[in-house]
Motif scaffolding. Structure first.
Motif, PDB file in Angstrom:
ATOM      1  N   PHE A  39       4.849   8.326   1.611  1.00 29.54           N
ATOM      2  CA  PHE A  39       3.874   7.451   2.265  1.00 29.54           C
ATOM      3  C   PHE A  39       2.536   8.172   2.403  1.00 29.54           C
ATOM      4  O   PHE A  39       1.468   7.627   2.086  1.00 29.54           O
ATOM      5  CB  PHE A  39       4.440   7.052   3.624  1.00 29.54           C
ATOM      6  N   LEU A  40       2.587   9.426   2.850  1.00 31.95           N
ATOM      7  CA  LEU A  40       1.368  10.217   3.016  1.00 31.95           C
ATOM      8  C   LEU A  40       0.736  10.565   1.671  1.00 31.95           C
ATOM      9  O   LEU A  40      -0.487  10.591   1.542  1.00 31.95           O
ATOM     10  CB  LEU A  40       1.682  11.485   3.807  1.00 31.95           C
ATOM     11  N   ALA A  41       1.576  10.812   0.668  1.00 27.50           N
ATOM     12  CA  ALA A  41       1.048  11.090  -0.674  1.00 27.50           C
ATOM     13  C   ALA A  41       0.302   9.881  -1.213  1.00 27.50           C
ATOM     14  O   ALA A  41      -0.740  10.026  -1.872  1.00 27.50           O
ATOM     15  CB  ALA A  41       2.190  11.482  -1.611  1.00 27.50           C
ATOM     16  N   ARG A  42       0.807   8.697  -0.937  1.00 27.57           N
ATOM     17  CA  ARG A  42       0.118   7.486  -1.392  1.00 27.57           C
ATOM     18  C   ARG A  42      -1.248   7.360  -0.730  1.00 27.57           C
ATOM     19  O   ARG A  42      -2.229   6.980  -1.386  1.00 27.57           O
ATOM     20  CB  ARG A  42       0.972   6.256  -1.090  1.00 27.57           C
ATOM     21  N   ILE A  43      -1.326   7.685   0.557  1.00 32.11           N
ATOM     22  CA  ILE A  43      -2.623   7.655   1.240  1.00 32.11           C
ATOM     23  C   ILE A  43      -3.596   8.608   0.570  1.00 32.11           C
ATOM     24  O   ILE A  43      -4.770   8.284   0.342  1.00 32.11           O
ATOM     25  CB  ILE A  43      -2.442   8.017   2.728  1.00 32.11           C
ATOM     26  N   GLU A  44      -3.136   9.802   0.245  1.00 25.41           N
ATOM     27  CA  GLU A  44      -3.993  10.800  -0.391  1.00 25.41           C
ATOM     28  C   GLU A  44      -4.437  10.358  -1.778  1.00 25.41           C
ATOM     29  O   GLU A  44      -5.568  10.645  -2.197  1.00 25.41           O
ATOM     30  CB  GLU A  44      -3.253  12.134  -0.477  1.00 25.41           C
ATOM     31  N   ASP A  45      -3.571   9.626  -2.481  1.00 20.76           N
ATOM     32  CA  ASP A  45      -3.841   9.269  -3.873  1.00 20.76           C
ATOM     33  C   ASP A  45      -4.641   7.988  -4.043  1.00 20.76           C
ATOM     34  O   ASP A  45      -5.178   7.733  -5.125  1.00 20.76           O
ATOM     35  CB  ASP A  45      -2.516   9.128  -4.641  1.00 20.76           C
ATOM     36  N   GLU A  46      -4.716   7.151  -3.007  1.00 19.95           N
ATOM     37  CA  GLU A  46      -5.395   5.861  -3.128  1.00 19.95           C
ATOM     38  C   GLU A  46      -6.640   5.848  -2.238  1.00 19.95           C
ATOM     39  O   GLU A  46      -6.557   5.571  -1.036  1.00 19.95           O
ATOM     40  CB  GLU A  46      -4.453   4.715  -2.756  1.00 19.95           C
ATOM     41  N   PRO A  47      -7.808   6.117  -2.807  1.00 19.94           N
ATOM     42  CA  PRO A  47      -9.044   6.214  -2.012  1.00 19.94           C
ATOM     43  C   PRO A  47      -9.410   4.938  -1.274  1.00 19.94           C
ATOM     44  O   PRO A  47     -10.158   4.994  -0.287  1.00 19.94           O
ATOM     45  CB  PRO A  47     -10.099   6.575  -3.070  1.00 19.94           C
ATOM     46  N   ALA A  48      -8.907   3.792  -1.730  1.00 15.89           N
ATOM     47  CA  ALA A  48      -9.265   2.534  -1.071  1.00 15.89           C
ATOM     48  C   ALA A  48      -8.580   2.370   0.288  1.00 15.89           C
ATOM     49  O   ALA A  48      -8.966   1.513   1.079  1.00 15.89           O
ATOM     50  CB  ALA A  48      -8.925   1.353  -1.973  1.00 15.89           C
ATOM     51  N   ILE A  49      -7.554   3.171   0.563  1.00 17.21           N
ATOM     52  CA  ILE A  49      -6.886   3.127   1.867  1.00 17.21           C
ATOM     53  C   ILE A  49      -7.760   3.864   2.879  1.00 17.21           C
ATOM     54  O   ILE A  49      -8.129   5.016   2.669  1.00 17.21           O
ATOM     55  CB  ILE A  49      -5.488   3.772   1.801  1.00 17.21           C
ATOM     56  N   ARG A  50      -8.070   3.197   3.985  1.00 17.85           N
ATOM     57  CA  ARG A  50      -8.958   3.811   4.982  1.00 17.85           C
ATOM     58  C   ARG A  50      -8.328   3.979   6.348  1.00 17.85           C
ATOM     59  O   ARG A  50      -8.930   4.572   7.242  1.00 17.85           O
ATOM     60  CB  ARG A  50     -10.245   3.001   5.099  1.00 17.85           C
ATOM     61  N   ALA A  51      -7.118   3.475   6.530  1.00 13.45           N
ATOM     62  CA  ALA A  51      -6.384   3.683   7.783  1.00 13.45           C
ATOM     63  C   ALA A  51      -4.919   3.390   7.518  1.00 13.45           C
ATOM     64  O   ALA A  51      -4.573   2.714   6.535  1.00 13.45           O
ATOM     65  CB  ALA A  51      -6.918   2.794   8.902  1.00 13.45           C
ATOM     66  N   ALA A  52      -4.054   3.900   8.382  1.00 20.64           N
ATOM     67  CA  ALA A  52      -2.621   3.647   8.248  1.00 20.64           C
ATOM     68  C   ALA A  52      -2.023   3.394   9.624  1.00 20.64           C
ATOM     69  O   ALA A  52      -2.469   3.969  10.628  1.00 20.64           O
ATOM     70  CB  ALA A  52      -1.925   4.820   7.571  1.00 20.64           C
ATOM     71  N   ILE A  53      -1.022   2.527   9.657  1.00 17.83           N
ATOM     72  CA  ILE A  53      -0.318   2.194  10.893  1.00 17.83           C
ATOM     73  C   ILE A  53       1.164   2.481  10.698  1.00 17.83           C
ATOM     74  O   ILE A  53       1.775   2.009   9.735  1.00 17.83           O
ATOM     75  CB  ILE A  53      -0.524   0.719  11.277  1.00 17.83           C
ATOM     76  N   ILE A  54       1.740   3.256  11.614  1.00 19.34           N
ATOM     77  CA  ILE A  54       3.172   3.561  11.590  1.00 19.34           C
ATOM     78  C   ILE A  54       3.817   2.877  12.792  1.00 19.34           C
ATOM     79  O   ILE A  54       3.388   3.062  13.937  1.00 19.34           O
ATOM     80  CB  ILE A  54       3.427   5.080  11.638  1.00 19.34           C
ATOM     81  N   THR A  55       4.851   2.083  12.540  1.00 18.72           N
ATOM     82  CA  THR A  55       5.525   1.350  13.604  1.00 18.72           C
ATOM     83  C   THR A  55       7.010   1.221  13.261  1.00 18.72           C
ATOM     84  O   THR A  55       7.502   1.902  12.361  1.00 18.72           O
ATOM     85  CB  THR A  55       4.851  -0.020  13.816  1.00 18.72           C
ATOM     86  N   ALA A  56       7.721   0.363  13.980  1.00 17.53           N
ATOM     87  CA  ALA A  56       9.148   0.163  13.726  1.00 17.53           C
ATOM     88  C   ALA A  56       9.523  -1.263  14.070  1.00 17.53           C
ATOM     89  O   ALA A  56       8.829  -1.935  14.849  1.00 17.53           O
ATOM     90  CB  ALA A  56       9.975   1.141  14.554  1.00 17.53           C
ATOM     91  N   ARG A  57      10.616  -1.712  13.492  1.00 15.55           N
ATOM     92  CA  ARG A  57      11.154  -3.033  13.828  1.00 15.55           C
ATOM     93  C   ARG A  57      12.153  -2.911  14.961  1.00 15.55           C
ATOM     94  O   ARG A  57      12.834  -1.898  15.108  1.00 15.55           O
ATOM     95  CB  ARG A  57      11.826  -3.656  12.599  1.00 15.55           C
ATOM     96  N   GLY A  58      12.244  -3.950  15.763  1.00 16.06           N
ATOM     97  CA  GLY A  58      13.218  -3.959  16.842  1.00 16.06           C
ATOM     98  C   GLY A  58      12.662  -3.420  18.137  1.00 16.06           C
ATOM     99  O   GLY A  58      11.457  -3.423  18.373  1.00 16.06           O
TER     100      GLY A  58
END
Length: 262
Positions: A39-58
């Motif tokens: 998940f973090l590698a994808r953030i590093e590799d995709e410059p168009a991503i400018r923020a990330a949200i980590i959550t959970a179901r339930g």
């Protein structure tokens, strides 16, 4: 072995990582750590991503390390050291991620769960959630960063109290203590996190990253050294990112908004 998975979805400039599990409770295994790393590698590799949200179901965000992992580790300390090294390496990478990382705390959070919250830049917590370290309640001590990141988030006395007591904070208290940044109604958690992200992602990604890096460094440097580093980074930034000049021109003209280049 825990079967918690990280479901990943991108919507525009935000990447979402959601803990999911068909049965049982959300907990960390080596497999989940690998998924967070990807998940973090994808953030590093995709410059168009400018923020990330980590959550959970339930109703649970995370209860920490999977019990099977703990049982195995107590019988094999070399294996336990490998797991702890892997966990902390992922938390360090999360803390250094090049975009704002927002934890959206949906429910009960403890141990490794609070440690991932602390590795995120800010946290939004649902009104019905509770959060704590709880290691000492099990006669254990933290091993995933709580003793280092928690004092920097909420101050030494409160960090000692929370770790020594092993108690949970309610959502309102977590916000009052500065452990979480904002309180959300249970049914509006993601919307609240997205509204927070919206105040960040209208800026260039590199601008946010430069600020994040300097702020993170501030806790390990004297003010004088930190200010010197800030000046050096400012000059490097202005020289290497032409959109800064355009933004200054737009501000001077007062006729248009600056363009938030990648």
């Amino acid at each position: 072995m825990a079967d918690t998975q990280l479901a990943v979805e991108r919507k525009g400039e935000i990447l979402y990582g959601t803990f999911t599990q068909e049965k049982g409770v959300h907990s960390f295994s080596l497999r989940l750590l690998e998924q967070i790393d990807a998940f973090l590698a994808r953030i590093e590799d995709e410059p168009a991503i400018r923020a990330a949200i980590i959550t959970a179901r339930g109703r649970i965000f995370s209860l920490g390390t999977d019990m099977t992992q703990i049982e195995t580790g107590l019988g094999d300390f070399r294996q336990f050291r490998h797991y702890l090294d892997r966990f902390n390496a992922v938390m360090d990478r999360l803390e250094r991620a090049p975009v704002p990382m927002i934890a959206a705390v949906n429910g009960l959070t403890r141990a490794g769960g609070i440690e991932i919250v602390l590795a995120c830049d800010v946290a939004v917590i649902a009104r019905g959630a509770r959060i704590g370290d709880i290691h000492t309640a099990q006669f254990a001590i933290p091993a995933g960063g709580s003793t280092q990141r928690l004092p920097r988030r909420i101050g030494l006395p409160r960090a000692k109290d929370l770790i020594w007591s092993g108690r949970f904070l309610g959502a309102q208290e977590a916000v009052e203590w500065g452990l979480c940044h904002a309180l959300a109604e249970d049914d509006a958690l993601i919307e609240t996190a997205e509204a927070l992200a919206a105040t960040y992602i209208d800026k260039p990604r590199q601008c946010l990253f430069e600020c994040k890096t300097l702020i993170n460094r501030s806790v390990t440097m004297s003010p004088a050294d930190g200010i010197e580093l800030e000046k050096q980074q400012f000059l490097h930034y202005v020289q290497n990112y032409p959109y800064v000049r355009d933004a200054f021109q737009a501000f001077r003209d007062a006729k248009r908004a600056p363009v938030a280049a990648s």
